[in-house]
Design an enzyme around this catalytic site. Sequence first.
Site, short mmCIF file in Angstrom:
data_model
loop_
_atom_site.label_atom_id
_atom_site.label_comp_id
_atom_site.label_asym_id
_atom_site.label_seq_id
_atom_site.Cartn_x
_atom_site.Cartn_y
_atom_site.Cartn_z
N SER A 1 0.93 -5.32 16.29
CA SER A 1 0.38 -5.25 14.94
C SER A 1 -0.46 -6.49 14.68
CB SER A 1 1.50 -5.19 13.90
OG SER A 1 2.13 -6.44 13.78
N MET B 1 -0.82 -9.89 12.16
CA MET B 1 0.19 -10.86 11.75
C MET B 1 0.87 -10.41 10.46
SD MET B 1 -1.64 -14.44 12.70
CE MET B 1 -0.15 -15.39 12.61
N ASP B 2 2.08 -10.90 10.27
CA ASP B 2 2.86 -10.68 9.05
C ASP B 2 3.27 -9.24 8.82
OD1 ASP B 2 2.67 -13.41 8.44
OD2 ASP B 2 0.88 -13.14 7.23
N ALA B 3 3.39 -8.46 9.89
CA ALA B 3 3.80 -7.07 9.74
C ALA B 3 5.31 -6.89 9.90
CB ALA B 3 3.07 -6.19 10.75
N LYS C 1 7.04 -7.93 12.97
CA LYS C 1 7.40 -7.69 14.37
C LYS C 1 8.68 -8.42 14.75
CE LYS C 1 3.44 -9.24 15.75
NZ LYS C 1 2.86 -9.45 14.42
N ASP D 1 9.53 -11.60 22.18
CA ASP D 1 8.70 -11.92 21.03
C ASP D 1 7.46 -12.68 21.50
OD1 ASP D 1 8.22 -11.77 18.28
OD2 ASP D 1 9.22 -13.67 17.86
N GLU D 2 6.38 -12.51 20.78
CA GLU D 2 5.12 -13.23 21.05
C GLU D 2 4.60 -12.96 22.46
OE1 GLU D 2 3.84 -14.48 18.46
OE2 GLU D 2 5.50 -15.03 17.15
N CYS E 1 -6.84 -5.26 0.28
CA CYS E 1 -7.49 -4.13 -0.39
C CYS E 1 -6.62 -2.88 -0.39
CB CYS E 1 -8.83 -3.82 0.26
SG CYS E 1 -8.69 -3.12 1.93
N CYS F 1 -8.16 -5.68 7.07
CA CYS F 1 -8.73 -4.48 7.68
C CYS F 1 -10.01 -4.85 8.43
CB CYS F 1 -9.02 -3.42 6.61
SG CYS F 1 -10.29 -3.90 5.43
#
Length: 197
Positions: free
Chosen positions: A9, A11-13, A15, A87-88, A147, A187
Amino acid sequence: MAKLYFRYSAMDAGKTLDLLKVAYNYEDRGRKPLVLTSAIDKRAGLNKVKSRIGIDQDAYSLTDRDNIFEFVENYNSSNKIDCVLIDEIHFFTQEQVWQLAEIVDELNIPVICYGLRTNYLGQPFETAALLLAIADTLEEVKTICHCGKKASFNMMVQNGKAIKQGNPIVVDDDSLKEIDTKYVSVCRKHWKEGVYE
């Protein structure tokens, strides 16, 4: 039958939060997950993964020189593991991604990788591109742009301006705050326009 998974994804989703949830579920059922992360990412300190909401767990921090197959094979010989969670993944190498595939194929242990698909320059991370090609299962972890559309890009913002050139790997840690730099998930349209709020 074990599989190689890639959950990616912007960032900040969430994961890392998802990784921690999966680790908890394995442990809650008496299973043993092995959690690995990159030594490049020191936000939570070495040998730990931590979500942005504050939940953390012990992990093994590996460098790009470590042979992950050998590490897992050795660890598994004395501590039978049921799943490898990474991770990462974007901070690892393509050779290490092939080692993960070998863990699945030779040791029959499922491997779930979490990471970014692209860097802030809009370019795919080499490991992400390889995982998109060879993983058995691809899963997008979704987040949204300011948005309201799906965010699929990471924008680096420095002193209020979108940055579109430089080192493709810049770790999001406390040192970025000192130079008024942050990452924002946006986006495609807003990434192209450099609009982040």
